[in-house]
Structure formats: C-alpha cells, structure tokens
Design a protein around this motif. Structure first.
Motif, short mmCIF file in Angstrom:
data_model
loop_
_atom_site.label_atom_id
_atom_site.label_comp_id
_atom_site.label_asym_id
_atom_site.label_seq_id
_atom_site.Cartn_x
_atom_site.Cartn_y
_atom_site.Cartn_z
N SER A 257 41.78 22.00 1.47
CA SER A 257 42.73 20.96 1.87
C SER A 257 42.10 19.98 2.84
N ALA B 217 41.08 15.92 2.00
CA ALA B 217 41.45 14.76 2.82
C ALA B 217 40.22 13.95 3.19
N GLN C 146 48.25 15.78 -2.01
CA GLN C 146 48.36 15.06 -0.74
C GLN C 146 48.77 13.61 -0.95
#
Length: 336
Positions: free
Chosen positions: A108, A112, A235
C-alpha cells in the motif's frame, strides 16, 4: 521511468517506471524456456521496445489531459488497465497474490509512492508543460533514487562520483528549465515542471522503500507487482470522484491512449522488463533510463508537434552525464 529501477518500480511501469531487485526475484517466470546464454539479437529488440513503450507514456498522458481528463483520472485509468494486464499475467502463470497482511501494508505504501501520487503529479504537470519536458525531467529519477538510497539504505555510501553526478544532474535540470530566462518561464510552466520533479522524488523514495522493505518478501515479482498496482487502483478510485467528480467520455483517441498507457506501459512493459533482466541482466535492463527520454522527445516532437529547444537537448545531455557519473564505482568518502 526510471533508475536502478528505470522508472516504474517493482510493478509500475513508465514511464515512469520496475525495480530490478524486485524484478530479479521473478524474472525466471517470464524467462522460462529462454536460456541465460541467449545472444544480444534476442533481448535487444525487447530492450528497445521497452524503452519505446515507456518513452511513449508521456505522449499518451498528454493526449489524455489535452482531451480534458483530470490528472487523477488519468492516473486511475492507467493503474486500472495495468492491474488488469498484470492480473491476467498472474492467471496465466497460475500465481497467487500474497496473503501476508504485512506484505499488503508495504504494498500500500509503495503503491502510493510509485503509482497513485506520481502518476497524478505527472498528469498534472503535463497540463502545463510539454510531454518532451516531462520525459526529460522524469530522467532525474536515478538521481532521486540515489538521494533516498543514501538516506534509507545503511549500506549505501556517498562517493566522489555520486556527488559529482548529483551536482551535474542538477545543472542539467537547470538547463532543461532554462532558469536564465527568469520570469519567462511563467508560473504555469514552472508549476508543471515542479510537479514532474516531485513525481521523480516519489519514485526515488518508492524505489528505496521497495529495495529495503518489499523486494525480499515472499511471493513472485509478478504477484507482488499485481498487488501493488491493484492497491494503487483502489487508492485512486477512492479519491478520484471526490477530487475531480465522476468520469466522462473523453473521446476515442484519449480513451485508446488510456488503455494503451495502462495495458502496455504499466502492464506488458513490466513483462518485457523481466525478460530483459532474465537474459541480459539487471544492469543492462536499468540502462533503459538512457533511451527513454530519447523516445519521449522524438514522439512528442513528431506526433504532437512539440517544440524542442537547444537547451532541452543540452540539458538532457548534461543530465545523462550526471546519471552516468553517479553510477560509477568509487571508494566511499571517509567520514569527518
């Protein structure tokens, strides 16, 4: 898009950018049936194709933003089609995604740093600067990776060659931007250039994070990459409607550009990268950094009729020289 990882991390493409440490772990999956002794005639076409795909990514982004696609939606479509391509690749190989919660947590963060944020920044930047300039500025990724590597990797040391490479690379960026023109740059142009440079800083941080905390985790490189791009898609899907409203149909050319950008630039290019690593080695694969801006400049000038000034060519040459110097081996500098 680029660096020890050319530009797209363990799974990102384009370019940005595949981390060679992560890619080495799964290269055998793609290279199955290809011996390590295969000659240059086998891997060179794929190497050139890889650099061309990643170089074309900047023009494809430009097509999308010029059609009115918001930057965050450009990033989302890019990740979505890339994730679908990589998940399809995993399905063909019958590779399962990792199940370890810590692996998902690290993925994760990397999603990003290597995808969600820099992909959005690049698209935002290309609303204000040409794809040629964006591609050139993205070539600073190896230098950004070096900076973060020195900060995050205890084994990394600053040598005279690396220091010289950083200084020369900085001068190359200054030449690319034409800083001597002062106010002639314009607020929009400067803002777009800074956004592109911020994207390379994200890549540098992401590559270093990948190398230290993600590349050695259990799971094939293909599965780790599919997980990363999939999480980046999630996301972006969570924030895109809030930041830019619901998506709209941008027209056939822009829609096709988004499919190609994701499926090829963030999907198939990763597979090509693994094949080159398998046959030619990670060092040769990482040298795609030098060809990608050549393609981005040629495609932007030819297909999009973007201007290429003398300072662009000179700045690119200085930047490449800085990257080359930063990769030379030398004795570490002694501490005070």
């Amino acid at each position: 898009m680029g660096s020890e990882a050319t530009g797209m991390g363990a799974a990102a493409a384009g370019a940005g950018a595949a981390d060679t440490d992560a890619a080495d772990a799964g290269a055998a999956e793609v290279g199955r049936g290809t011996g390590a002794g295969i000659g240059r005639e086998r891997w060179l076409p794929e190497f050139v194709a890889l650099s061309a795909i990643w170089g074309a990514s900047f023009a494809l982004i430009k097509v999308g933003v010029d059609a009115g696609l918001p930057p965050v939606w450009v990033a989302l479509w890019r990740c979505l089609f890339g994730a679908l391509a990589l998940l399809g690749f995993c399905a063909v190989l019958r590779v399962r995604l990792p199940r370890d919660p810590m692996t998902w947590a690290h993925a994760s963060v990397i999603a990003a740093l290597l995808n969600s944020v820099p992909f959005t920044l690049l698209a935002f930047g290309e609303q204000r600067v040409s794809s040629v300039l964006a591609g050139m500025l993205n070539a600073t990724t190896p230098l950004a990776t070096l900076l973060f590597g020195l900060a995050l990797m205890p084994a990394e040391r600053l040598t005279r060659w690396r220091l010289a490479g950083l200084v020369i690379g900085f001068l190359g960026v200054a030449c690319l931007l034409g800083v001597w023109r002062g106010g002639a740059l314009g607020g929009a142009t400067l803002g777009g250039a800074l956004a592109c440079l911020a994207a390379t800083l994200c890549y540098g941080a992401g590559f270093s994070y990948t190398r230290r905390w993600y590349a050695g985790r259990d799971g094939s490189a293909a599965a780790l990459s599919a997980l990363q791009i999939g999480l980046a898609t999630v996301q972006l899907a969570l924030v895109a409607p809030w930041l830019a409203g619901l998506p709209h149909w941008p027209g056939p050319p822009a829609a096709l550009a988004m499919v190609v950008l994701g499926a090829l630039g963030t999907g198939y290019a990763y597979i090509l990268n693994l094949r080159v690593i398998r046959v030619a080695g990670s060092t040769m694969a990482a040298s795609v950094t030098y060809l990608t801006p050549v393609w981005s400049t040629a495609i932007g000038a030819w297909l999009l009729s973007e201007p290429v000034g003398w300072n662009t060519l000179l700045g690119a040459a200085i930047l490449v020289a800085g990257i080359a110097l930063s990769r030379r081996r030398g004795k570490p500098r002694s501490g005070p």
